[in-house]
Write an enzyme that holds these catalytic residues in place. Structure first.
Site, PDB file in Angstrom:
ATOM      1  N   GLU A   8      12.263  13.905  32.698  1.00  0.00           N
ATOM      2  CA  GLU A   8      13.229  13.048  33.374  1.00  0.00           C
ATOM      3  C   GLU A   8      12.581  12.022  34.284  1.00  0.00           C
ATOM      4  O   GLU A   8      12.989  11.806  35.418  1.00  0.00           O
ATOM      5  CB  GLU A   8      14.238  13.898  34.172  1.00  0.00           C
TER       6      GLU A   8
ATOM      7  N   HIS B 109      31.917  24.094  34.244  1.00  0.00           N
ATOM      8  CA  HIS B 109      31.022  22.938  34.215  1.00  0.00           C
ATOM      9  C   HIS B 109      31.586  21.853  33.308  1.00  0.00           C
ATOM     10  O   HIS B 109      31.551  20.665  33.650  1.00  0.00           O
ATOM     11  CB  HIS B 109      29.644  23.381  33.722  1.00  0.00           C
TER      12      HIS B 109
ATOM     13  N   HIS C  25      28.573  17.833  39.397  1.00  0.00           N
ATOM     14  CA  HIS C  25      27.823  18.805  40.191  1.00  0.00           C
ATOM     15  C   HIS C  25      28.341  18.863  41.629  1.00  0.00           C
ATOM     16  O   HIS C  25      28.371  19.940  42.245  1.00  0.00           O
ATOM     17  CB  HIS C  25      26.332  18.455  40.185  1.00  0.00           C
TER      18      HIS C  25
ATOM     19  N   ASN D 281      22.601  12.825  32.053  1.00  0.00           N
ATOM     20  CA  ASN D 281      23.398  13.234  33.209  1.00  0.00           C
ATOM     21  C   ASN D 281      24.660  12.397  33.368  1.00  0.00           C
ATOM     22  O   ASN D 281      25.293  12.432  34.426  1.00  0.00           O
ATOM     23  CB  ASN D 281      22.560  13.137  34.492  1.00  0.00           C
TER      24      ASN D 281
ATOM     25  N   LYS E 296      15.129  22.485  30.405  1.00  0.00           N
ATOM     26  CA  LYS E 296      15.508  22.543  31.811  1.00  0.00           C
ATOM     27  C   LYS E 296      15.967  23.957  32.139  1.00  0.00           C
ATOM     28  O   LYS E 296      16.901  24.474  31.517  1.00  0.00           O
ATOM     29  CB  LYS E 296      16.642  21.562  32.113  1.00  0.00           C
TER      30      LYS E 296
ATOM     31  N   ARG F 254      15.719  10.258  30.247  1.00  0.00           N
ATOM     32  CA  ARG F 254      16.374  11.563  30.186  1.00  0.00           C
ATOM     33  C   ARG F 254      17.518  11.658  31.194  1.00  0.00           C
ATOM     34  O   ARG F 254      18.464  12.422  31.013  1.00  0.00           O
ATOM     35  CB  ARG F 254      15.377  12.706  30.410  1.00  0.00           C
TER      36      ARG F 254
END
Length: 357
Positions: A234, A262, A249, A242, A140, A238
């Site tokens: 994803e 983060h 986010h 997250n 990614k 996948r």
């Protein structure tokens, strides 16, 4: 030195893990045979290690270097465009190689530059942070947009990941904490005893050193690698990676990129996801246990002075959302997670309870 073969539908590539392994691992460049090398790093890493890695890379090809400002603000379109301009000015061609030397910000940005320069050139990841054990693996690559994090990017696999743990020695405590959150995330979604092992082996940050560090990283990377092997882009499981990121986010975007790390945001997001899971799935989870562990590790809790309505609006723009419906990774039990739609009013209710706790 340990070596893993990371397998995806589009490319298989090696990952090297160990202490002071850079020189040995860079021998893979004898097979890649780059015409030139574009080394992208940041100010913090450059001040400590730039001359050493540049000297090592110059054995294989001419090296051009770009040193960027440290921090999340470098994952911008302006910085991306500047790197593209620099590459063109230096005459990089389709046989050139980009080396991402830094943390997750550098890896994401440099990878996206590689994915789009002349429609894609080779790159390798040389992560220098604990957090990058996650971002450097799986392909990614992205930059941020003011509306949402990592919303402009691609799936683009590197040619290798070289994880020299020597570089972690210079990390400040906040960076160790940021990276540890992602490692804990991997343990929570793993279908084995990884979570119990990690909690017992590293109750405090200072325990995450030596063999515990190397073993923990390999376990975490294997969790991610197994998922990416099945679902590279994803389309399905996948998304499980997250876990905790939907709220994380949103917090990062709402506070301004770089205001909160983060990892700290993910820690908040994981606790929130577990609280939501208990309501939506009617399950009992070790949420209080995790909150106590996080408290001892120094992670923050959900700020009470942030607009929860604004967070929900940002969560609607999450990449898992469909037609404005918020979809979150929820936990049935440690090691088993699913993606479910969650109603806005419930999210607001739990946010207010969490933030006021």
């Amino acid at each position: 030195m340990k070596q893993l073969l990371l397998q995806t539908k589009t490319k298989d590539y090696p990952l090297f893990v160990g202490y002071r392994i850079l020189s040995e691992s860079l021998q893979i460049l004898e097979n890649i045979m780059p015409s030139s090398i574009f080394l992208i790093t940041d100010e913090n890493v450059a001040s400590l290690y730039l001359q050493d890695i540049k000297k090592k890379l110059e054995k294989y090809a001419p090296v051009y270097t770009k040193v960027l400002k440290s921090g999340e603000t470098s994952k911008s379109f302006e910085t991306y465009y500047d790197c593209q301009t620099y590459a063109l000015e230096k005459g990089l061609d389709r046989h050139s190689l980009i080396v991402a030397f830094g943390g997750g910000v550098i890896g994401d940005l440099a990878g996206f530059v590689a994915a789009t320069y002349m429609r894609g050139i080779r790159f390798i990841q040389v992560p220098t942070t604990l957090l990058a054990h996650d971002s450097a693996v799986g392909g990614k690559v992205a930059i941020n947009h003011p509306v949402g994090k990592n919303t402009i990017g691609a799936f683009y696999q590197p040619d290798a990941v070289i994880y020299d743990l020597f570089y972690l020695n210079s990390l400040p405590e906040k960076e160790w904490r940021a990276g540890f959150a992602e490692l804990i995330k991997h343990s929570l979604i793993a279908e084995n005893s990884f979570y119990d092992w990690l909690k017992e082996s590293a109750p405090q940050l200072q325990n995450l050193r030596g063999q515990v560090l190397e073993t923990g990283l390999l376990k975490g990377i294997k969790v991610k690698a197994a998922i990416v092997r099945i679902d590279e882009k994803e389309a399905g499981i996948r998304a499980h990676l997250n876990f905790g990121h939907t709220l994380a986010h949103a917090i990062e975007a709402e506070l301004g990129y770089g205001t909160i790390s983060h990892g700290d945001a993910v820690a908040i997001g994981m606790i929130f996801a577990m609280k939501v899971s208990e309501k939506v799935l009617a399950v009992t989870l070790p949420t209080s246990e995790l909150e106590e562990w996080f408290k001892g590790l120094g992670y923050p809790t959900l700020p009470s002075n942030i607009s929860y309505s604004a967070l929900v609006e940002r969560m609607k723009k999450d990449k898992k959302s469909v037609n404005g419906m918020i979809r979150m990774v929820l936990m049935k039990k440690v090691g088993v997670v699913v993606v479910e739609e969650v109603q806005e009013d419930l999210l607001l209710e739990i946010l207010h309870k969490y933030g006021g706790a």
